[in-house]
Design an enzyme around this catalytic site. Sequence first.
Site, PDB file in Angstrom:
ATOM      1  N   GLU A 125       0.908  -1.025  -0.003  1.00 29.43           N
ATOM      2  CA  GLU A 125      -0.083   0.092   0.044  1.00 29.43           C
ATOM      3  C   GLU A 125       0.786   1.148   0.002  1.00 29.43           C
ATOM      4  OE1 GLU A 125      -2.684   0.512   3.061  1.00 29.43           O
ATOM      5  OE2 GLU A 125      -3.914   2.152   2.274  1.00 29.43           O
ATOM      6  N   GLY A 265       3.181   2.437  10.566  1.00 21.72           N
ATOM      7  CA  GLY A 265       2.707   1.710  11.818  1.00 21.72           C
ATOM      8  C   GLY A 265       2.806   0.104  11.666  1.00 21.72           C
ATOM      9  N   ALA A 266       1.584  -0.359  10.621  1.00 19.02           N
ATOM     10  CA  ALA A 266       1.449  -1.552  10.405  1.00 19.02           C
ATOM     11  C   ALA A 266       0.632  -1.560   9.101  1.00 19.02           C
ATOM     12  CB  ALA A 266       0.735  -2.198  11.532  1.00 19.02           C
ATOM     13  N   MET A 267       0.395  -2.900   8.706  1.00 20.58           N
ATOM     14  CA  MET A 267      -0.417  -2.930   7.274  1.00 20.58           C
ATOM     15  C   MET A 267      -1.273  -4.270   7.319  1.00 20.58           C
ATOM     16  SD  MET A 267      -1.071  -1.669   4.485  1.00 20.58           S
ATOM     17  CE  MET A 267      -2.183  -2.545   3.460  1.00 20.58           C
ATOM     18  N   GLU A 268      -2.207  -3.961   6.838  1.00 19.16           N
ATOM     19  CA  GLU A 268      -3.619  -4.895   7.181  1.00 19.16           C
ATOM     20  C   GLU A 268      -3.559  -5.975   5.907  1.00 19.16           C
ATOM     21  OE1 GLU A 268      -4.095  -1.664   6.052  1.00 19.16           O
ATOM     22  OE2 GLU A 268      -5.468  -1.309   4.636  1.00 19.16           O
ATOM     23  N   ASN A 269      -2.526  -6.408   5.335  1.00 17.41           N
ATOM     24  CA  ASN A 269      -2.391  -7.289   4.099  1.00 17.41           C
ATOM     25  C   ASN A 269      -3.580  -8.306   4.548  1.00 17.41           C
ATOM     26  OD1 ASN A 269      -0.119  -5.795   3.216  1.00 17.41           O
ATOM     27  ND2 ASN A 269       0.863  -6.908   4.766  1.00 17.41           N
ATOM     28  N   HIS A 301      -6.836  -1.884  15.112  1.00 20.89           N
ATOM     29  CA  HIS A 301      -7.178  -1.288  13.565  1.00 20.89           C
ATOM     30  C   HIS A 301      -6.900  -1.812  12.507  1.00 20.89           C
ATOM     31  CE1 HIS A 301      -6.904   2.464  11.028  1.00 20.89           C
ATOM     32  NE2 HIS A 301      -5.961   1.718  10.392  1.00 20.89           N
ATOM     33  N   GLU A 302      -5.787  -2.831  12.328  1.00 18.44           N
ATOM     34  CA  GLU A 302      -5.381  -3.660  11.443  1.00 18.44           C
ATOM     35  C   GLU A 302      -6.509  -4.990  11.354  1.00 18.44           C
ATOM     36  OE1 GLU A 302      -3.565  -2.169   9.347  1.00 18.44           O
ATOM     37  OE2 GLU A 302      -2.493  -1.037  11.116  1.00 18.44           O
ATOM     38  N   GLU A 324      -9.944   4.145   5.922  1.00 21.16           N
ATOM     39  CA  GLU A 324      -9.120   4.795   7.096  1.00 21.16           C
ATOM     40  C   GLU A 324      -9.874   5.252   8.099  1.00 21.16           C
ATOM     41  OE1 GLU A 324      -6.758   3.347   7.761  1.00 21.16           O
ATOM     42  OE2 GLU A 324      -5.900   2.484   5.877  1.00 21.16           O
TER      43      GLU A 324
HETATM   44  C1  7MF Z   1      -4.018   2.901  13.786  1.00 21.61           C
HETATM   45  O1  7MF Z   1      -3.951   2.380   7.826  1.00 21.61           O
HETATM   46  C2  7MF Z   1      -4.240   4.091  12.741  1.00 21.61           C
HETATM   47  C3  7MF Z   1      -3.467   4.314  11.775  1.00 21.61           C
HETATM   48  C4  7MF Z   1      -1.406   2.407   6.116  1.00 21.61           C
HETATM   49  C5  7MF Z   1      -0.400   2.841   6.861  1.00 21.61           C
HETATM   50  C6  7MF Z   1      -1.881   1.753   8.960  1.00 21.61           C
HETATM   51  O2  7MF Z   1      -3.579   0.363   8.474  1.00 21.61           O
HETATM   52  C7  7MF Z   1      -2.880   1.432   7.937  1.00 21.61           C
HETATM   53  C8  7MF Z   1      -2.386   1.161   6.448  1.00 21.61           C
HETATM   54  C9  7MF Z   1      -0.386   4.951   7.959  1.00 21.61           C
HETATM   55  C10 7MF Z   1      -0.522   5.984   9.045  1.00 21.61           C
HETATM   56  C11 7MF Z   1      -1.398   5.111   9.996  1.00 21.61           C
HETATM   57  C12 7MF Z   1      -1.641   4.088  10.139  1.00 21.61           C
HETATM   58  C13 7MF Z   1      -1.448   3.151   9.216  1.00 21.61           C
HETATM   59  C14 7MF Z   1      -0.807   3.741   7.859  1.00 21.61           C
HETATM   60  C15 7MF Z   1      -2.458   3.552  11.335  1.00 21.61           C
HETATM   61  C16 7MF Z   1      -2.111   2.479  12.359  1.00 21.61           C
HETATM   62  C17 7MF Z   1      -2.471   2.288  13.202  1.00 21.61           C
HETATM   63  N1  7MF Z   1      -3.182   0.861   5.818  1.00 21.61           N
HETATM   64 BR1  7MF Z   1       0.639   5.494   6.374  1.00 21.61          BR
HETATM   65 ZN    ZN Z   2      -5.607   1.763   8.461  1.00 21.18          ZN
END
Ligand code: 7MF
Ligand code: ZN
Length: 875
Positions: A125, A265-269, A301-302, A324
Amino acid sequence: MSAKPTIYLKDYTPPSFLIDTISLRFELDETATRVKSQLQVRRNPQAAVTRQLQLHGHESVELCEIKLNGAHLAADAYQREAEFLTLLDVPESFELEIETCINPEANTALEGLYLSDGMYCTQCEAEGFRRITFYPDRPDVMSVFTTTLVADASRFPVLLGNGNPVQRGELDDGRHWVTWVDPFPKPAYLFALVAGDLQCLEDQFTTCSGRQVTLQIYAEAKDLEKLDHAMTALKNAMRWDEEVYGREYDLDIYMIVAVDFFNMGAMENKGLNIFNTACVLAHPRTTTDAGFQRVESVVAHEYFHNWSGNRVTCRDWFQLSLKEGFTVFRDQCFSADMHSAVVQRVDEVGILRTAQFAEDAGPMAHPVRPASFIEISNFYTLTVYEKGAAVVRMLHTLLGADVFRKGADLYFERHDGQAVTTDDFVQAMADVSGRDLTQFKRWYSQAGTPRLKVSDHYDAASQRYQLNVQQSCPATPEAQQKLPFHLPLSVGLLRADGSSFVLKDGKTTQLLELTEAEQTFVFDGIDEAPLPSLLRDFSAPVKLVYGYTDEQLAFLLSHDEDGFNRWDAGQQLSLRLVNRLIADYQQGKPLSLPDTFVATWQSVLQQAPQDPAMAALLLTLPSEAYISETAEQIDPLAIHHVRHFMRCALAEQLESSWLELYRQHDSQSGYTASAADMARRSLRNLCLSYLMVLESPAHLALAQQQFETADNMTDQFAALISVAHSGFRDSADELLAEFLSQWQHESLVMNQWLMVQATDPREGGLARVQQLLEHPVYDARNPNKIRSLIGAFCQQNAVNFHAQDGSGYRFLADHILQLDAQNPQIAARLLTPLTRWRRYAADRQALMQAQLQRIMDKGQLSGDVYEVVSKSLCQ
Ligand code: 7MF
Ligand code: ZN
């Protein structure tokens, strides 16, 4: 100059071709990974007829072979440009085979396939997949993915992909392979793979329909003991989504992998989340309470993305807030249910009102659904996330929890498996409620923070109270004129004895709906002059102006039944005093605290034991960032000096109370992570921070003792920071050295160690940071280290960063220029403080602008940095 064009939402067209299935085979190699992809392609019946198929492909991807229906493509049958591969004449439907070669080791941007500490991982992403192979890399092309990973068995025993593992085997040359199939069609941005020498914590979850799901969290062996908290958070999140949204997990396995090198922070793959170690590892010895809470909310979140993002995804990247904003709203509600709802609300409003409002007032301001961008990664912003969540929250408030839930059900049911828009989301809410939400949708298209000006009138004879509300919204880059917003304004009315009037439907909080530029609301049967409690629970992301007296704010602080407004009354009361003192300071007048202010704090201190969590919030002065955001013009030195003066005066005049409270809140037994224990620690450590500004040897001894005897990082770190930022230079250096030797092998703890020093407001900050850049624990390629040192210095050390000689600005520009070639996303994010130049006085403006110009003049900038710098300079 950047060659990248601006992309507009209004230019959206559906994809010309669809990909029903994609089968990928990775032969993993540090410098030359071979990727074979086999696509089933067919023309999109919904799109205009064309015979040209355009695939995205980053310039770093080498094309090795391309076959259509099994036959090699002639060189004149396709065109390779920097960002694309175009097949000039393709049939209605066909099989396409492409082989590419990529270099994970050379990938310092950390997008696509790269190496993190010797292990392979991916980040796709938003547009990372095009760094792996040629593909329609857009979220409205959804496909069933099959992934085969081939790698050396001894160095990469663990091979992970999306979905379920279906087959595995060994090759003669010491390599092994695993094939994964993800049955749910998904866009390429949700693709992931991991290969490494990893250990995992495993658990089971039984879903509401009785299905067994295997849960696995992977990390390096040394971090295995830090995975329990994330596992508990995951199970809590899974249960919560079933109970609150009726959403069940859909695969047989859910995996999380912790990696050290990660841009965010992280990624929801799908089925294979990849996390920054900072957002998944937690252990009481090495992680503060704030860290524990971050892990819990990021895991949630993820996980929540599995429905809000994966099952229902975005049509295009302008719709990013569809997934988001909604998912942040969901994780906020989850955290509120797990802990204190008021504390959670105060924290999230803090982010919104400082950082997001500042963004909305700066050159990068954009609507929750942007209308254009150059580089999408610049739009993963507080506006899309936090304001987006606030917009979803307003729908929840306007429609009520039950109707909102029905709307969410309809949205998930109607759009399961689709790529949709924020309009589709709002339409589902409109359909279940029977309400016209056309005007409400302006929240998605108009940028800027609305201002509400409230006045009132009470007529004793008729027992009638009237509230007049005017709304306006400042101009932002995309629009000069704004139309009125539809927003929920929650209000209560307080009697002189502090109780709330019973209003409509027997409730003490009434929801007013604003739709006009000016509106008057009438309350009848009000038998005494009330004091309004406005915007309860921060019911809309706006700036509210009402002419409270200090006495009225103090009254709300002690009596309002709305916890959020009680806290906010205290903040506004402090903020007024801050502003008066800033004016005194700027005129060279001596500073002093009014007795009434100290008396108010004294009474909060006295009641603190009844609710330590709330007390810790109430006894914290508005942050420098919030003071800056609300200031007419930002004077960093004055803000810092005044806030420090207030802390000193409060510490001095209430010293015995702070000390008593500190002693009372000592831990009786060992560490626990319960909400009550966290609240106790936060109050106790706040007391310590006040005591330490007094610079008395007795209090220093207290802090040193806490540092030595603490059985958890929260207490140890609080002691460290209170000494490290104090005037006791030798003790500060001693403690920092001791902390270093104790924790040098814990990378995440070392981030904290860097951060303490980077945020030290005392003189000579830049020199200290420059020295730390050479320290062995620093790593210029690791985003966490960059953020902890350079990011923290520029964003949380205003007095040093904004040094009058411009050295802080020059330092930042130097690093942006250096970083841009290495990791453009991180470089662009680091730029934020320089973009705010208009908020400062002329001398600083000139210095900041000069550095932006210097970056601009460099040429050869990434699209990421070019977009931020060019927009900052022209606004
Ligand atoms: C909690 O949104 C809130 C926001 C994209 C990368 C994680 O899951 C995501 C990814 C960014 C900025 C903030 C967060 C994320 C990303 C995030 C993480 C945890 N899809 Br860039
Ligand atoms: Zn997210």
